[in-house]
Enzyme design. Structure first.
Site, PDB file in Angstrom:
ATOM      1  N   LYS A   1      41.010  31.811  32.357  1.00  0.00           N
ATOM      2  CA  LYS A   1      40.796  31.578  30.921  1.00  0.00           C
ATOM      3  C   LYS A   1      41.584  32.619  30.151  1.00  0.00           C
ATOM      4  CE  LYS A   1      36.725  32.471  28.737  1.00  0.00           C
ATOM      5  NZ  LYS A   1      35.254  32.308  28.712  1.00  0.00           N
TER       6      LYS A   1
ATOM      7  N   LYS B   1      42.514  34.286  26.231  1.00  0.00           N
ATOM      8  CA  LYS B   1      42.008  34.427  24.867  1.00  0.00           C
ATOM      9  C   LYS B   1      43.027  33.871  23.881  1.00  0.00           C
ATOM     10  CE  LYS B   1      38.146  36.475  25.884  1.00  0.00           C
ATOM     11  NZ  LYS B   1      36.836  35.911  25.521  1.00  0.00           N
TER      12      LYS B   1
ATOM     13  N   ASP C   1      39.824  30.607  24.888  1.00  0.00           N
ATOM     14  CA  ASP C   1      38.611  31.117  24.240  1.00  0.00           C
ATOM     15  C   ASP C   1      38.994  31.775  22.916  1.00  0.00           C
ATOM     16  OD1 ASP C   1      36.220  32.302  23.534  1.00  0.00           O
ATOM     17  OD2 ASP C   1      35.930  33.368  25.433  1.00  0.00           O
TER      18      ASP C   1
ATOM     19  N   ASN D   1      36.707  32.930  20.579  1.00  0.00           N
ATOM     20  CA  ASN D   1      35.678  33.858  20.101  1.00  0.00           C
ATOM     21  C   ASN D   1      35.360  33.692  18.611  1.00  0.00           C
ATOM     22  OD1 ASN D   1      36.965  35.549  22.640  1.00  0.00           O
ATOM     23  ND2 ASN D   1      34.756  35.762  22.458  1.00  0.00           N
TER      24      ASN D   1
ATOM     25  N   GLU E   1      36.969  27.195  23.982  1.00  0.00           N
ATOM     26  CA  GLU E   1      35.679  27.880  23.839  1.00  0.00           C
ATOM     27  C   GLU E   1      35.571  28.581  22.487  1.00  0.00           C
ATOM     28  OE1 GLU E   1      34.646  30.046  27.336  1.00  0.00           O
ATOM     29  OE2 GLU E   1      33.758  31.714  26.215  1.00  0.00           O
TER      30      GLU E   1
ATOM     31  N   GLU F   1      27.753  31.287  24.034  1.00  0.00           N
ATOM     32  CA  GLU F   1      27.499  32.694  24.355  1.00  0.00           C
ATOM     33  C   GLU F   1      26.917  33.473  23.179  1.00  0.00           C
ATOM     34  OE1 GLU F   1      31.855  33.683  25.106  1.00  0.00           O
ATOM     35  OE2 GLU F   1      31.226  35.494  24.076  1.00  0.00           O
TER      36      GLU F   1
ATOM     37  N   HIS G   1      27.783  31.828  30.597  1.00  0.00           N
ATOM     38  CA  HIS G   1      28.659  32.895  30.119  1.00  0.00           C
ATOM     39  C   HIS G   1      28.468  34.145  30.978  1.00  0.00           C
ATOM     40  CE1 HIS G   1      29.393  36.337  27.227  1.00  0.00           C
ATOM     41  NE2 HIS G   1      30.571  35.787  27.391  1.00  0.00           N
TER      42      HIS G   1
ATOM     43  N   GLU H   1      31.874  32.122  34.931  1.00  0.00           N
ATOM     44  CA  GLU H   1      32.860  33.109  34.467  1.00  0.00           C
ATOM     45  C   GLU H   1      32.804  34.392  35.310  1.00  0.00           C
ATOM     46  OE1 GLU H   1      32.347  34.141  30.331  1.00  0.00           O
ATOM     47  OE2 GLU H   1      34.438  34.796  30.198  1.00  0.00           O
TER      48      GLU H   1
END
Ligand code: 0YR
Ligand code: MG
Length: 370
Positions: free
Chosen positions: A171, A173, A201, A203, A227, A253, A303, A325
């Site tokens: 994964k 970011k 991801d 966030n 994500e 998460e 998560h 993860e």
């Protein structure tokens, strides 16, 4: 098993390299803020939540464990996990000051400590208590190669290395600029080939317009999931995005309650369900989310907020859990670490939840709780 004592602890453990960053946080340490519950029989249980290792706020959590919650546990039978969860989670004294946040994080630590105790008292690894093994292997995906703080060249090299080590999923970011993140996504897909599952991801950084633009550019690269594309509580935005793109939406998460997940289920705003037993009211509430997800035929990818200790047990025991993860920062702090071999998490063997800190971790990383 009569509870005689509840004590909080704080460990600050360094992350890989000197620091890491996602779209919203840059950190040097991970905070393991936990509770030890002792019983008259001499058996103890450990549980913890995860933080960004900011000592003053970690001390607030420790204080909440030792004051707000501990009194309610004194003299109780530690085996009554669900009843004690209700006693703490529905404590009228806390309802106005925190139905989410510090009160929930401290509840998480205590709930997991109770599960750890129960499994230790039964002499079995937690997954056996949770119904036993439903799968031969739990597939791991690696997040630690994909931080935004890693430059493009090192990102590609790290992704290749993870695949060579046996990981079949990684994964990376996103949430910087759409252009930079698309360039990195393309480079990583090219490097790892078509077989490896590749998730992104965000966030929770971007707005809907940026997410839509990113998804249009990302669709050719076979993205396993996107994500936390949007702000964590934005159910409507996630529902819109889920309808507008072929890339599956993952989140959870930063949700504190089963009710919050219920809203995402109801609005069809989620494809991959990612509860965290350190962010919600412990394993007890995560189990509730896993059951609900399973009823909706949605896969769960827990998560790694607690860096997988408890979630390895959960993933071996719950039919909804598809993949887990892997972030290795704190695993070596525990006597039964969440180890990955050939791209899969090792089946835990020791009695308990895998949450007992080693004496070395205690000596190296312990912080004052007050
Ligand atoms: C930093 N995993 C995550 C790091 C990571 C966070 O807050 O912990 O990026 O937990 O999003 O999916
Ligand atoms: Mg995430």
């Amino acid at each position: 098993m009569k509870i005689t004592r509840v004590e909080a602890f704080i460990l600050h453990v360094p992350v890989t390299g000197s620091h890491i960053a996602d779209s919203t946080h840059a950190i040097t340490h991970w905070g393991v803020v936990g509770a030890r519950i002792d019983t008259e029989e001499g058996v103890s249980g450990h549980g913890f939540t995860g933080t960004h290792a900011h000592l003053p706020s970690d001390q607030l959590i420790a204080r909440c464990i030792e004051t707000c919650h501990a009194l309610l546990l004194q003299g109780e039978d530690a085996g009554d996990v669900r009843r004690l969860w209700l006693k703490l989670a529905r404590n009228p004294a806390l309802q106005w000051i925190g139905r989410a946040g510090i009160t929930t994080l401290s509840l998480a630590a205590l709930d997991v400590a109770l599960w750890d105790l129960k499994a230790k008292a039964a002499g079995v690894p937690l997954w056996k208590l949770l119904g036993g093994q439903v799968r031969d292997k739990v597939r791991a995906y690696n997040t630690d190669i994909g931080w935004l703080s890693i430059d493009d060249e090192a990102l590609v090299a790290g992704a290749r290395r993870a695949v060579e080590q046996g990981f079949t999923g990684i994964k990376i970011k996103v949430g910087s600029t759409v252009e930079r993140d698309l360039r990195r996504l393309a480079a990583v897909r090219e490097a790892v080939g078509p077989e490896v599952t590749l998730a992104v991801d965000g966030n929770g950084k971007w707005d809907l317009a940026s997410c839509l633009r990113f998804c249009r550019g990302a669709e050719p690269f076979d993205v396993f999931w996107f994500e936390e594309p949007l702000w964590h509580d934005d159910v409507k935005g996630h529902a819109q995005l889920a309808r507008a793109t072929r890339i599956p939406v993952a989140l959870g998460e930063q949700l504190y309650t089963a009710d919050a997940f219920g809203e995402f289920f109801a609005q069809q705003a989620i494809h991959w369900v990612q509860p965290d037993s350190t962010r919600m009211g412990g394993l007890s509430e995560v189990l509730q989310v896993c059951e609900a997800a399973h009823a909706f035929r949605l896969p769960v990818a827990p998560h790694a907020g607690e860096m997988s200790q408890v979630h390895v047990h959960l993933s071996y025991a719950h039919p909804a859990c598809e993949v887990l993860e892997y972030i290795p920062w704190i695993k070596d702090c525990f006597t039964d670490p969440a180890e990955v071999v050939d791209g899969h998490f090792r089946l835990p063997a020791e009695p308990g939840a895998g949450t007992t800190p080693t004496p070395q971790a205690w000596a190296r990383y312990r912080q004052a709780t007050a």
